[in-house]
Design an enzyme around this catalytic site. Structure first.
Site, PDB file in Angstrom:
ATOM      1  N   LYS A  14      33.904 -42.412   7.858  1.00  0.00           N
ATOM      2  CA  LYS A  14      35.256 -42.640   7.343  1.00  0.00           C
ATOM      3  C   LYS A  14      36.176 -43.329   8.346  1.00  0.00           C
ATOM      4  O   LYS A  14      37.153 -43.976   7.963  1.00  0.00           O
ATOM      5  CB  LYS A  14      35.871 -41.304   6.918  1.00  0.00           C
ATOM      6  CG  LYS A  14      35.249 -40.692   5.671  1.00  0.00           C
ATOM      7  CD  LYS A  14      35.599 -41.485   4.431  1.00  0.00           C
ATOM      8  CE  LYS A  14      35.169 -40.744   3.164  1.00  0.00           C
ATOM      9  NZ  LYS A  14      35.564 -41.469   1.939  1.00  0.00           N
ATOM     10  N   SER A  58      25.686 -39.689   6.243  1.00  0.00           N
ATOM     11  CA  SER A  58      27.095 -40.094   6.216  1.00  0.00           C
ATOM     12  C   SER A  58      28.048 -39.176   6.963  1.00  0.00           C
ATOM     13  O   SER A  58      29.170 -39.582   7.279  1.00  0.00           O
ATOM     14  CB  SER A  58      27.561 -40.223   4.760  1.00  0.00           C
ATOM     15  OG  SER A  58      27.399 -38.996   4.068  1.00  0.00           O
TER      16      SER A  58
END
Length: 415
Positions: free
Chosen positions: A52, A309
């Protein structure tokens, strides 16, 4: 080279002032299991332990280039996006207002504060994310601050494409297969856009948590739709509605290339990676690896990249992960036993247990009849097949029972 590819490479180069490229590592354990060349793109090893930070950095860079006087940025997030925005605010020396639900775990709040330091202020608003988002957007309208979306923003998608830029440079070629997790669609749309722009001949599979398949629903409807119910266990990818901007890219996806990962099965994957490889992944971070078992023989002999992720795992959740993993593997079950109210009944039941059966829960619920009582029992076995033998012995001895392991309603109240 297309404009998107050039922009993604420029964004990647700019990120080197913030953090080094995350590693691409060949995993011998997974490679041997699937008879393939399995590589992990370790986004769980970024400064904020998720990808992110990439989208937040690129979007903020673009906004500051448009107006260098902008000093206030806002986001709404209960997790990784908040930490990425906080980190980038501190880097650029701007103010950040981080809106988080009141129910956000203290660990995530403290990590966001640690990354942002004096540059950010955390506002706890609302019990649910929709309330938090509405409050953040209202604040932006009143203050003139810049809202940074976690995924529904072309600049965020462009920033997430840096994952693909690094991956192809590190591998030295396009992999045969790529497996990507999908939440709001920022990562997957960015990476797919870069692959298309560079002509990478890679087969891509997208993975959603079974309880939050917003992309699959959008593909079926032909446009983004809001899921009526979402299982929030995979909190980094359990999104009720795929982003509009990402769907412009993902809308061309073959529905057969979108896989569903059951939440309890993801727990098995998390446990294996932790116990065998020492890799700490959050549920969303384990999605791509979990999907390998759905491909099976189809990937034999191929080079496969899985994007891990995120690794922001709260270890207070470890007992739940272990519990769900055991239930998925079939080695732990809960059932309600109708216990005769007579001396020696419990002893008779205990005598039925096998050498590998362990009682993990025993609780009298209530006396359901004058001669019988209801007992909640949780049993752990060495092997799933042991339960079939146990239940056979129970039936032969007249012990009535009801297996409630997969009964969501009863399990929610009793377990």
């Amino acid at each position: 080279m297309t404009d998107f590819a050039k922009a993604a490479r420029a964004a990647t180069a700019a990120m080197r002032d913030l953090f080094p490229a995350t590693p691409l590592q060949r995993n011998a354990f997974l490679s041997e299991r699937y008879d393939a060349d399995i590589w992990l793109k370790r986004e769980d090893l970024s400064p904020v332990r998720s990808y992110k930070i990439r989208g937040a950095f690129n979007a903020m860079t673009k906004r500051l280039a448009e107006d260098p006087e902008r000093r206030l940025f806002v986001c709404a997030s209960a997790g990784n996006h908040a930490q990425g925005v906080a980190f980038v605010c501190r880097h650029f020396g701007v103010r950040g207002e981080i809106f988080m639900p009141v129910t956000t775990p203290r660990q995530k709040i403290e990590k966001t504060r640690a990354f942002g330091g004096d540059a950010v202020e955390i506002r706890l608003v609302g019990d649910y994310f929709d309330d938090t988002l509405a409050a953040a957007q209202a604040f932006c309208e009143e203050s003139g601050a810049v809202f940074l979306s976690p995924f529904d923003d072309p600049d965020v998608m462009e920033g997430q494409a840096s994952v693909a830029v690094e991956m192809l440079e590190q591998l030295g070629k396009a992999p045969d297969r790529l497996i990507l997790p999908v939440g709001g669609g920022g990562l997957s749309s960015g990476v797919l856009s870069y692959f298309k722009a560079t002509g990478a001949a890679t087969r891509v599979k997208l993975v959603e948590p079974l309880g939050g398949m917003s992309l699959a629903a959008a593909l079926k409807a032909g446009h983004p739709v809001t899921l009526p119910v979402v299982d929030n266990f995979v909190d980094g990818a359990a999104v009720a509605r795929i982003g509009a901007a990402p769907f412009e890219v993902l809308g061309a996806t073959d529905p057969g290339d979108v896989l569903a990962a059951p939440e309890n099965r993801i727990c098995v994957t998390i446990s294996e990676l932790l116990n065998i490889e020492g890799i700490v992944l959050e549920p969303a971070g384990a999605l791509a690896i979990d999907a390998l078992q759905d491909l099976g023989a189809a990937i034999r002999g191929q080079s496969v990249v899985c994007v891990t992720s995120g690794g922001n795992f709260d270890f207070e959740r470890l007992p739940e992960v272990k519990e769900r993993a055991m239930r998925y593997r079939g080695v732990k079950k809960y059932f309600i036993l109708r216990m005769p109210q007579r001396p020696g009944a419990l002893k008779d039941f205990l005598a039925l247990l096998g050498p590998g059966d362990d009682i993990a829960r025993f609780e009298y619920l209530k006396k359901s009849a004058r001669n019988f009582g209801s007992v909640l029992i949780g049993i752990e076995a060495r092997d799933a097949a042991d339960f079939e033998a146990l239940f056979t012995r129970m039936a032969e001895c007249g012990f009535a029972y009801r297996d409630i392991t997969e009964d969501e309603v009863l399990a929610e109240f009793l377990i």
